[in-house]
Write an enzyme that holds these catalytic residues in place. Sequence first.
Site, PDB file in Angstrom:
ATOM      1  N   SER A  95       0.837  -1.197   0.000  1.00 18.87           N
ATOM      2  CA  SER A  95       0.000   0.000   0.000  1.00 18.87           C
ATOM      3  C   SER A  95       0.876   1.253   0.000  1.00 18.87           C
ATOM      4  CB  SER A  95      -0.957  -0.052   1.197  1.00 18.87           C
ATOM      5  OG  SER A  95      -1.967   0.911   1.092  1.00 18.87           O
ATOM      6  N   ASP A 217     -10.109  -4.161  -5.821  1.00 16.72           N
ATOM      7  CA  ASP A 217      -9.496  -3.488  -4.676  1.00 16.72           C
ATOM      8  C   ASP A 217     -10.103  -2.097  -4.574  1.00 16.72           C
ATOM      9  OD1 ASP A 217      -7.884  -2.191  -2.831  1.00 16.72           O
ATOM     10  OD2 ASP A 217      -5.992  -2.881  -3.691  1.00 16.72           O
ATOM     11  N   HIS A 245      -7.519  -5.409  -0.452  1.00 11.63           N
ATOM     12  CA  HIS A 245      -6.309  -4.582  -0.488  1.00 11.63           C
ATOM     13  C   HIS A 245      -5.110  -5.249   0.188  1.00 11.63           C
ATOM     14  CE1 HIS A 245      -4.239  -0.828  -1.145  1.00 11.63           C
ATOM     15  NE2 HIS A 245      -4.026  -0.627   0.149  1.00 11.63           N
TER      16      HIS A 245
END
Length: 267
Positions: A95, A217, A245
């Site tokens: 991320s 996502d 995610h």
Amino acid sequence: MDTLRRNNVSVAGRTDGPVLLLAHGFGCDQNMWRLIVPIVAQDHRLVLFDYVGSGQSDASAWDERRYSSLEGYAQDVLEICEALDLRDVTFVGHSVSAMVGVLAAAKAPHRIGRLVMVAPSPRYIDEDGYRGGFDADDIDELLESLESNYLGWSAAMAPVIMGNPDRPELGEELTTSFCATDPDMARVFARTTFLSDSRGDLKTVTVPTLVLECEQDVIAPREVGAYVHATIPGSRLVTLKATGHCPQLSAPQATAGAIGDFLGAAL
């Protein structure tokens, strides 16, 4: 040793193997990697850590000014590399940490030899010609909710971020991780994450790079993966047969396999 204690650094895997430096995302800690660790540890030395303000890091080292910018997190990464004398490592960032890796590689290219970007997003807010997945009002509302009731926000948002509603235990784990983070520190990290714009930094990447995206996502839609791939010259884009995610939890075998394939080709 102060750096290693500060960031709760742990080392696993083959002592003589090539190094993977695993960096977690917002609201998480190094435990998020536990399902892929046994898979990749067979052939690699693994270095895991918690950013200051997350997991079992030293909360007394928290500095709001430092961690109000992704540069502060990149500095943590480089100080860990220096403390362990790591060179030519593969930085695996989940991320927002994917962008932290980009910054670290630009500052110390002898430390970071390859990048693996897991569900990356250089910009979460939509703009003309760019889709990040949220409009500005969405992000303002998200941050206002987080700042007014962090625990309530965590319970509501973690299952959405994780996806996989048929596997509620995954959402529950992410909720627990979010709720274990100090709310004041989490608020700063959230603003740093969701208001960041690292698109310009992508053009600085010169190392072999793998972009891993999921089929679905809500945080980093596939348009984002395509953008990152198109912006980083020579990068490889792999779409995992996974949703949510956090593919390192929802699809650990596929995630580890894609990393292994990339390293086999890159080395």
